[in-house]
Design an enzyme around this catalytic site. Structure first.
Site, PDB file in Angstrom:
ATOM      1  N   LYS A  47       0.841  -1.211   0.000  1.00  0.00           N
ATOM      2  CA  LYS A  47       0.000   0.000   0.000  1.00  0.00           C
ATOM      3  C   LYS A  47       0.867   1.249   0.000  1.00  0.00           C
ATOM      4  O   LYS A  47       2.054   1.193   0.348  1.00  0.00           O
ATOM      5  CB  LYS A  47      -0.927  -0.030   1.221  1.00  0.00           C
ATOM      6  CG  LYS A  47      -0.205  -0.049   2.555  1.00  0.00           C
ATOM      7  CD  LYS A  47      -1.137  -0.480   3.680  1.00  0.00           C
ATOM      8  CE  LYS A  47      -0.421  -0.426   5.024  1.00  0.00           C
ATOM      9  NZ  LYS A  47      -1.145  -1.178   6.063  1.00  0.00           N
ATOM     10  N   TYR A 265      17.108  29.061  11.013  1.00  0.00           N
ATOM     11  CA  TYR A 265      15.903  29.815  11.404  1.00  0.00           C
ATOM     12  C   TYR A 265      15.766  29.916  12.916  1.00  0.00           C
ATOM     13  O   TYR A 265      15.962  28.927  13.639  1.00  0.00           O
ATOM     14  CB  TYR A 265      14.644  29.133  10.854  1.00  0.00           C
ATOM     15  CG  TYR A 265      14.362  29.442   9.407  1.00  0.00           C
ATOM     16  CD1 TYR A 265      14.152  30.753   8.982  1.00  0.00           C
ATOM     17  CD2 TYR A 265      14.288  28.425   8.477  1.00  0.00           C
ATOM     18  CE1 TYR A 265      13.887  31.028   7.648  1.00  0.00           C
ATOM     19  CE2 TYR A 265      14.017  28.679   7.143  1.00  0.00           C
ATOM     20  CZ  TYR A 265      13.813  29.989   6.734  1.00  0.00           C
ATOM     21  OH  TYR A 265      13.543  30.264   5.425  1.00  0.00           O
TER      22      TYR A 265
HETATM   23  C1  LIG Z   1      -0.506  -2.244   6.656  1.00  0.00           C
HETATM   24  C2  LIG Z   1      -1.133  -3.539   6.956  1.00  0.00           C
HETATM   25  C3  LIG Z   1      -0.370  -4.708   7.079  1.00  0.00           C
HETATM   26  C4  LIG Z   1       1.148  -4.682   7.100  1.00  0.00           C
HETATM   27  O1  LIG Z   1       1.574  -4.217   8.359  1.00  0.00           O
HETATM   28  P1  LIG Z   1       3.135  -4.123   8.750  1.00  0.00           P
HETATM   29  O2  LIG Z   1       3.110  -3.709  10.170  1.00  0.00           O
HETATM   30  O3  LIG Z   1       3.712  -3.083   7.868  1.00  0.00           O
HETATM   31  O4  LIG Z   1       3.729  -5.458   8.517  1.00  0.00           O
HETATM   32  C5  LIG Z   1      -1.028  -5.914   7.211  1.00  0.00           C
HETATM   33  N1  LIG Z   1      -2.383  -5.966   7.258  1.00  0.00           N
HETATM   34  C6  LIG Z   1      -3.153  -4.860   7.181  1.00  0.00           C
HETATM   35  C7  LIG Z   1      -4.633  -4.976   7.259  1.00  0.00           C
HETATM   36  C8  LIG Z   1      -2.555  -3.601   7.036  1.00  0.00           C
HETATM   37  O5  LIG Z   1      -3.314  -2.505   6.973  1.00  0.00           O
END
Ligand SMILES: *Cc1c(COP(=O)(O)O)cnc(C)c1O
Length: 377
Positions: A47, A265
């Site tokens: 994702k 800054y």
């Molecule tokens: C993002 C996600 C994962 C992966 O999680 P990690 O902690 O990055 O391994 C797995 N299952 C779902 C439903 C997620 O949203």
């Protein structure tokens, strides 16, 4: 006109910063996890464009390593991934938005259905089209973010014969698996185990990276690692797999400030001696959060220059940051040299900790101004 310089070399010289993504290390991480989970299938979560690392390059590298099932968050990410991997199984974690079933069908994507209305809409679509299209059923085992409640799941088990489609996966997500020994994780395991017993013919999936590392009880038929593939440490304090990402920035100027002068800054940090400062071509617009800046009150992150750890001095600007290089030998750092913010011994998780956040947020914030270099794959 300059002769003898390739376009790659020229791009490298011009790059304000370089993000190196090691696809061989990524593939090796997937193989390590796949071995760890024995007969359970090891999927890959890609994702947000593979946690910001670029789905066009990351997904094929994982496919070539052996991954066949992929998870994205959004429908648009699934459509894109389908163009990249025509044969993969692709789940869309955020589920089915009203009226989007035709797009899922067209790209052969599987929604993770997390509510009764979603399940009804998918079933109605399958009935109207006279097709049995696979979809996951997302169960809420204690996170209270997405998924059917326990009662809704029990009702579904009783009325399943009315569905016009065959669920292809029963899944749930762990809320606290990154905290070793948190009892909520065992409670979720117990609830999930009890619920999926009622769907004996449907594969089940519970584990993210941390769940995959926690133990075999959590593996079920398929595991869904994300962050561990990208070199983040999945369990608080636990070891990460191979580092995948290196972030470097160009030194664009080296200057000297007298003792007692403000740097950057707000003059938030003052020199405590005559100080040599290397100014780097990288800032918060590149995912280096202002929270890694340094002040008189609190030290910040560091950069590796010429093999030595040099502390940041002053605030991080949008496109610039400053590093104290006084300790480096004369002439060890010059305009055009590279400084490493992540890599060369500074882990992704260590950098995230200084920023007051987690590796996930760092990776997905790196942005698009870096020259991206992919190794291997
Ligand atoms: C993002 C996600 C994962 C992966 O999680 P990690 O902690 O990055 O391994 C797995 N299952 C779902 C439903 C997620 O949203």
């Amino acid at each position: 006109m300059m002769h003898g310089i390739s376009p790659e070399e020229s791009a490298l010289r011009e790059a304000p910063s370089i993000l190196t993504i090691d696809l061989s290390a990524l593939a090796e991480n997937w193989r390590t996890l796949s071995r760890k989970c024995g007969r359970s299938e090891c999927a890959a979560v890609v994702k947000a464009s593979a946690y910001g690392l670029g789905i066009e390059r990351v997904a094929p590298a994982l496919w070539n390593a052996g991954a066949e099932t992929f998870f994205v968050a959004h429908l648009s990410e699934g459509v894109r991934l389908r163009e990249i991997l025509p044969q993969a199984v692709i789940y869309v974690l955020n589920g089915l938005l009203p009226g989007t079933a035709p797009t899922f069908a067209r790209s052969q994507l599987r929604p993770a259905l997390g509510s009764t209305p979603e399940i009804a809409e998918w079933s109605d679509f399958c009935a109207a089209e006279k097709v049995d299209l696979p979809a996951a059923i997302h169960l809420d085992t204690g996170m209270h973010r997405l998924g059917l409640s326990v009662d809704e799941t029990l009702r579904l088990a009783d009325t399943r014969r009315l569905l016009a489609f065959t669920p292809s996966l029963m899944m749930s997500h762990l809320a606290c698996a990154d905290e070793k020994g948190n009892p909520a994780t065992e409670r979720q395991l117990a609830v999930f185990t009890d619920l999926v017993r009622r769907f004996p013919d449907v594969p089940a999936s519970l584990a993210n990276s941390a769940g995959t590392m926690t133990g075999q009880d959590y593996h079920f038929d398929l595991v869904r690692p994300g962050i561990a593939l990208y070199g983040g440490a999945p369990i608080g304090g636990g070891a990460a797999l191979n580092p995948v990402v290196k972030l470097q920035a160009r030194v664009i100027q080296v200057l000297t400030a007298e003792r007692g002068e403000g740097v950057g800054y707000g003059g938030a940090e003052h020199t405590r001696r005559e100080t040599r400062i290397a100014t780097l071509s990288l800032g918060y617009a590149d995912g280096v959060f202002r929270s890694v800046g340094s002040s008189d009150a609190r030290p910040g992150a560091a950069a590796i220059i010429a093999g030595r750890r040099c502390p940041l001095i002053g605030r991080v600007s949008m496109d610039l940051m400053s590093v104290d290089v006084t300790e480096l030998p004369e002439g060890a750092v010059e305009r055009g040299d590279l400084a490493t913010l992540i890599g060369d011994g500074i882990t992704l998780d260590a950098f995230a900790a200084v920023a007051g956040t987690i590796s996930y947020e760092i990776l997905t914030s790196l942005g698009h101004r870096h020259l991206r270099r992919y190794l291997g794959g």
